[in-house]
Motif scaffolding. Structure first.
Motif, PDB file in Angstrom:
ATOM      1  N   TRP A  30       0.843  -1.205   0.000  1.00 27.42           N
ATOM      2  CA  TRP A  30       0.000   0.000   0.000  1.00 27.42           C
ATOM      3  C   TRP A  30       0.879   1.256   0.000  1.00 27.42           C
ATOM      4  O   TRP A  30       0.751   2.119  -0.869  1.00 27.42           O
ATOM      5  CB  TRP A  30      -0.932  -0.005   1.229  1.00 27.42           C
ATOM      6  N   PHE A  47       4.481   9.931   7.391  1.00 26.28           N
ATOM      7  CA  PHE A  47       3.200   9.412   7.902  1.00 26.28           C
ATOM      8  C   PHE A  47       3.092   7.910   7.649  1.00 26.28           C
ATOM      9  O   PHE A  47       2.587   7.159   8.490  1.00 26.28           O
ATOM     10  CB  PHE A  47       1.994  10.128   7.254  1.00 26.28           C
ATOM     11  N   HIS A  50       3.439   5.129  10.006  1.00 23.19           N
ATOM     12  CA  HIS A  50       2.392   4.912  11.018  1.00 23.19           C
ATOM     13  C   HIS A  50       1.626   3.594  10.763  1.00 23.19           C
ATOM     14  O   HIS A  50       1.672   2.696  11.612  1.00 23.19           O
ATOM     15  CB  HIS A  50       1.489   6.149  11.058  1.00 23.19           C
ATOM     16  N   MET A  54       2.354   0.051  12.887  1.00 21.59           N
ATOM     17  CA  MET A  54       1.212  -0.427  13.679  1.00 21.59           C
ATOM     18  C   MET A  54       0.843  -1.857  13.274  1.00 21.59           C
ATOM     19  O   MET A  54       0.580  -2.700  14.134  1.00 21.59           O
ATOM     20  CB  MET A  54      -0.003   0.489  13.519  1.00 21.59           C
ATOM     21  N   PHE A 105       2.541  12.263  14.585  1.00 20.66           N
ATOM     22  CA  PHE A 105       2.552  13.593  15.232  1.00 20.66           C
ATOM     23  C   PHE A 105       3.500  14.541  14.495  1.00 20.66           C
ATOM     24  O   PHE A 105       3.172  15.708  14.250  1.00 20.66           O
ATOM     25  CB  PHE A 105       2.952  13.472  16.719  1.00 20.66           C
ATOM     26  N   HIS A 108       1.917  15.626  11.259  1.00 19.70           N
ATOM     27  CA  HIS A 108       0.853  16.606  11.519  1.00 19.70           C
ATOM     28  C   HIS A 108       1.435  17.979  11.855  1.00 19.70           C
ATOM     29  O   HIS A 108       0.978  18.994  11.335  1.00 19.70           O
ATOM     30  CB  HIS A 108      -0.024  16.128  12.692  1.00 19.70           C
ATOM     31  N   ASN A 115      -3.709  17.958  15.963  1.00 18.57           N
ATOM     32  CA  ASN A 115      -3.531  16.626  16.547  1.00 18.57           C
ATOM     33  C   ASN A 115      -4.791  16.208  17.309  1.00 18.57           C
ATOM     34  O   ASN A 115      -5.546  17.064  17.781  1.00 18.57           O
ATOM     35  CB  ASN A 115      -2.349  16.631  17.522  1.00 18.57           C
ATOM     36  N   MET A 116      -4.962  14.930  17.441  1.00 21.20           N
ATOM     37  CA  MET A 116      -5.952  14.316  18.342  1.00 21.20           C
ATOM     38  C   MET A 116      -7.386  14.828  18.136  1.00 21.20           C
ATOM     39  O   MET A 116      -8.099  15.083  19.106  1.00 21.20           O
ATOM     40  CB  MET A 116      -5.530  14.547  19.811  1.00 21.20           C
ATOM     41  N   TYR A 117      -7.825  14.945  16.900  1.00 21.72           N
ATOM     42  CA  TYR A 117      -9.209  15.396  16.687  1.00 21.72           C
ATOM     43  C   TYR A 117     -10.164  14.239  16.397  1.00 21.72           C
ATOM     44  O   TYR A 117     -11.368  14.362  16.589  1.00 21.72           O
ATOM     45  CB  TYR A 117      -9.274  16.418  15.529  1.00 21.72           C
ATOM     46  N   SER A 118      -9.612  13.085  15.942  1.00 20.07           N
ATOM     47  CA  SER A 118     -10.509  12.016  15.478  1.00 20.07           C
ATOM     48  C   SER A 118     -10.795  10.973  16.556  1.00 20.07           C
ATOM     49  O   SER A 118     -10.025  10.826  17.511  1.00 20.07           O
ATOM     50  CB  SER A 118      -9.866  11.317  14.283  1.00 20.07           C
ATOM     51  N   HIS A 120     -10.515   7.869  15.958  1.00 15.22           N
ATOM     52  CA  HIS A 120      -9.377   6.957  15.769  1.00 15.22           C
ATOM     53  C   HIS A 120      -8.226   7.337  16.703  1.00 15.22           C
ATOM     54  O   HIS A 120      -7.659   6.482  17.388  1.00 15.22           O
ATOM     55  CB  HIS A 120      -8.932   7.024  14.296  1.00 15.22           C
ATOM     56  N   SER A 121      -7.910   8.636  16.741  1.00 12.73           N
ATOM     57  CA  SER A 121      -6.762   9.046  17.555  1.00 12.73           C
ATOM     58  C   SER A 121      -7.075   8.937  19.052  1.00 12.73           C
ATOM     59  O   SER A 121      -6.213   8.581  19.843  1.00 12.73           O
ATOM     60  CB  SER A 121      -6.312  10.459  17.178  1.00 12.73           C
ATOM     61  N   ILE A 170      -7.337  -2.632  19.408  1.00 12.65           N
ATOM     62  CA  ILE A 170      -6.314  -2.114  18.497  1.00 12.65           C
ATOM     63  C   ILE A 170      -6.633  -2.505  17.053  1.00 12.65           C
ATOM     64  O   ILE A 170      -6.419  -1.718  16.125  1.00 12.65           O
ATOM     65  CB  ILE A 170      -4.923  -2.575  18.982  1.00 12.65           C
ATOM     66  N   GLY A 177      -8.570   3.759  11.260  1.00 14.94           N
ATOM     67  CA  GLY A 177      -7.471   4.514  10.636  1.00 14.94           C
ATOM     68  C   GLY A 177      -7.424   4.276   9.137  1.00 14.94           C
ATOM     69  O   GLY A 177      -7.292   5.216   8.344  1.00 14.94           O
ATOM     70  N   GLU A 180     -10.395   6.115   7.434  1.00 16.30           N
ATOM     71  CA  GLU A 180     -10.271   7.584   7.291  1.00 16.30           C
ATOM     72  C   GLU A 180      -9.157   7.954   6.319  1.00 16.30           C
ATOM     73  O   GLU A 180      -9.287   8.891   5.551  1.00 16.30           O
ATOM     74  CB  GLU A 180     -10.190   8.312   8.640  1.00 16.30           C
TER      75      GLU A 180
HETATM   76  C1  HEM Z   1      -3.548   9.378  13.557  1.00 14.24           C
HETATM   77  C2  HEM Z   1      -3.167   5.770  16.753  1.00 14.24           C
HETATM   78  C3  HEM Z   1      -3.344   2.519  13.153  1.00 14.24           C
HETATM   79  C4  HEM Z   1      -4.269   6.124  10.060  1.00 14.24           C
HETATM   80  C5  HEM Z   1      -3.387   8.685  14.721  1.00 14.24           C
HETATM   81  C6  HEM Z   1      -3.234   9.275  16.017  1.00 14.24           C
HETATM   82  C7  HEM Z   1      -3.147   8.266  16.919  1.00 14.24           C
HETATM   83  C8  HEM Z   1      -3.216   7.028  16.192  1.00 14.24           C
HETATM   84  C9  HEM Z   1      -3.021   8.402  18.424  1.00 14.24           C
HETATM   85  C10 HEM Z   1      -3.242  10.779  16.331  1.00 14.24           C
HETATM   86  C11 HEM Z   1      -1.974  11.461  15.895  1.00 14.24           C
HETATM   87  C12 HEM Z   1      -2.094  12.964  15.947  1.00 14.24           C
HETATM   88  O1  HEM Z   1      -3.125  13.468  16.364  1.00 14.24           O
HETATM   89  O2  HEM Z   1      -1.139  13.644  15.517  1.00 14.24           O
HETATM   90  C13 HEM Z   1      -3.211   4.581  16.053  1.00 14.24           C
HETATM   91  C14 HEM Z   1      -3.133   3.264  16.657  1.00 14.24           C
HETATM   92  C15 HEM Z   1      -3.189   2.355  15.660  1.00 14.24           C
HETATM   93  C16 HEM Z   1      -3.298   3.098  14.400  1.00 14.24           C
HETATM   94  C17 HEM Z   1      -3.014   2.954  18.132  1.00 14.24           C
HETATM   95  C18 HEM Z   1      -3.109   0.863  15.860  1.00 14.24           C
HETATM   96  C19 HEM Z   1      -3.531  -0.015  15.066  1.00 14.24           C
HETATM   97  C20 HEM Z   1      -3.573   3.208  11.997  1.00 14.24           C
HETATM   98  C21 HEM Z   1      -3.655   2.618  10.685  1.00 14.24           C
HETATM   99  C22 HEM Z   1      -3.916   3.611   9.829  1.00 14.24           C
HETATM  100  C23 HEM Z   1      -3.991   4.856  10.567  1.00 14.24           C
HETATM  101  C24 HEM Z   1      -3.484   1.117  10.345  1.00 14.24           C
HETATM  102  C25 HEM Z   1      -4.068   3.455   8.336  1.00 14.24           C
HETATM  103  C26 HEM Z   1      -3.584   4.307   7.506  1.00 14.24           C
HETATM  104  C27 HEM Z   1      -4.192   7.289  10.750  1.00 14.24           C
HETATM  105  C28 HEM Z   1      -4.445   8.597  10.176  1.00 14.24           C
HETATM  106  C29 HEM Z   1      -4.205   9.532  11.173  1.00 14.24           C
HETATM  107  C30 HEM Z   1      -3.837   8.798  12.355  1.00 14.24           C
HETATM  108  C31 HEM Z   1      -4.910   8.865   8.740  1.00 14.24           C
HETATM  109  C32 HEM Z   1      -4.322  11.067  11.043  1.00 14.24           C
HETATM  110  C33 HEM Z   1      -5.710  11.519  11.269  1.00 14.24           C
HETATM  111  C34 HEM Z   1      -6.162  11.357  12.698  1.00 14.24           C
HETATM  112  O3  HEM Z   1      -5.549  11.922  13.616  1.00 14.24           O
HETATM  113  O4  HEM Z   1      -7.102  10.586  12.895  1.00 14.24           O
HETATM  114  N1  HEM Z   1      -3.370   7.302  14.856  1.00 14.24           N
HETATM  115  N2  HEM Z   1      -3.320   4.436  14.685  1.00 14.24           N
HETATM  116  N3  HEM Z   1      -3.773   4.567  11.903  1.00 14.24           N
HETATM  117  N4  HEM Z   1      -3.852   7.446  12.068  1.00 14.24           N
HETATM  118 FE1  HEM Z   1      -3.578   5.952  13.375  1.00 14.24          FE
END
Ligand code: HEM
Ligand code: HEM
Length: 278
Positions: A30, A47, A50, A54, A105, A108, A115-118, A120-121, A170, A177, A180
């Motif tokens: 990917w 990015f 990430h 994970m 982070f 971003h 940071n931390m708006y979604s 997911h986060s 998780i 994640g 989105e």
């Molecule tokens: C952002 C955790 C997996 C996509 C974030 C943030 C956290 C986080 C804490 C916030 C960062 C910030 O605010 O600067 C996790 C954890 C995962 C995971 C614990 C464990 C599986 C994934 C995966 C993707 C993904 C597989 C796929 C691409 C994103 C995206 C953001 C993000 C697009 C930026 C938008 C947002 O803050 O929601 N993630 N993530 N994440 N993550 Fe993950």
């Protein structure tokens, strides 16, 4: 483990390993083929570490750590050695998750994205923090020789529940994640138009669900549990443990709760033996 049971275990373990390894290949393809590749430059390629870290660390390595006690060909190894492997894999998973968080982070902040708006986060950060707590408590409870056996036994149900709950959460966080990211980054054609990248990454999500489901299955089968140290010791002196397929079902039933947990019931004597970090 009886032969039939052993065969079932092997099938489920092989499918889980295949789903996990193919997920790693998919996430790499990917970011390398459909996205910007990997780099540490504050841009989108940073990015990309990430999802990669994970999937490899927080999902695949954690899943492996969870079922490591269940692998019959490790049963002749000492319990202490298996604890080190379980704790070490979990520590590695945690480290990769932290690096993966730094990547997002950093990206971003460089791109002035909040940071931390979604959701997911939020759930993701909570999971990372609780995972760190689980790790510290696990070391304190099961690797410190001075921790009383009664504490170990009392904490074990919470440790197992906490571990399985975190692992499941998780996987859910990863699915959020992935979704989105696809919505944010696919513009022409859009996600709703199902371009090849969308289909490919949806399959990655399905693979993660299959991996998670199989790990949970393995970790919740009572008859696939590592037998207690006392039983292993008896078998060993009888020369029976070398061939793990000879460990019969009766054996597994004797040891159908985590070893530290057996202190709570009538099997008090075996608890004393199991709690020695041997
Ligand atoms: C952002 C955790 C997996 C996509 C974030 C943030 C956290 C986080 C804490 C916030 C960062 C910030 O605010 O600067 C996790 C954890 C995962 C995971 C614990 C464990 C599986 C994934 C995966 C993707 C993904 C597989 C796929 C691409 C994103 C995206 C953001 C993000 C697009 C930026 C938008 C947002 O803050 O929601 N993630 N993530 N994440 N993550 Fe993950
Ligand atoms: C068992 C998760 C850290 C010691 C388990 C189980 C899970 C789990 C799900 C049940 C496995 C089974 O029934 O076969 C986790 C997670 C951790 C973590 C997610 C990190 C965040 C640790 C640490 C130690 C530890 C650092 C220290 C040695 C144990 C022990 C068992 C166990 C002794 C019982 C194994 C048995 O008797 O069958 N853990 N664990 N865990 N864990 Fe952990």
């Amino acid at each position: 483990m009886a032969m039939e049971n052993f065969k079932h275990f092997l099938v489920v373990l092989s499918v889980a390993a295949a789903a996990g390894l193919v997920s790693i290949i998919f996430v790499l393809r990917w970011v390398l083929h459909f996205r910007e590749g990997l780099a540490w430059d504050g841009g989108p390629a940073e990015f990309n570490w990430h999802p990669v870290l994970m999937v490899i660390g927080f999902i695949f390595l954690q899943g492996t750590a969870i079922i490591v006690y269940r692998i019959p060909w490790t049963w002749h190894r000492s319990k202490l050695m298996m604890k080190f492997i379980h704790a070490g894999l979990n520590l590695l998973a945690f480290t990769l998750a932290v690096v993966s968080m730094v990547a997002v982070f950093d990206f971003h902040n460089a791109a002035k994205i909040p940071n931390m708006y979604s959701l997911h986060s939020w759930v993701g950060l909570a999971a990372v923090i609780l995972y760190g707590l689980q790790l510290v408590l696990g070391v304190g409870m099961y690797l410190m020789p001075f921790t009383p056996a009664s504490w170990r036994a009392a904490f074990m149900p919470l440790h197992v529940y906490g571990g399985l709950f975190l692992f499941t959460s998780i996987i859910a966080v990863a699915l959020m994640g992935i979704t989105e990211k696809l919505i944010f980054s696919l513009s022409d054609p859009k996600y709703k138009d199902s371009p090849p990248e969308a289909i490919f990454v949806n399959v990655l999500g399905l693979l993660l669900v299959v991996f998670g489901a199989l790990i949970l299955w393995i970790a919740t089968r009572k008859s696939w549990k590592r037998p207690s140290e006392q039983i292993l010791h008896t078998l060993h002196t009888d020369g029976g443990v070398e061939d793990s397929s000879k460990v019969g079902p009766a054996l597994s039933q004797l040891s159908d709760v985590p070893n530290e947990e057996t202190c709570g019931d009538v099997r008090k004597r075996s608890c004393k033996l199991d709690d020695q970090p041997n």
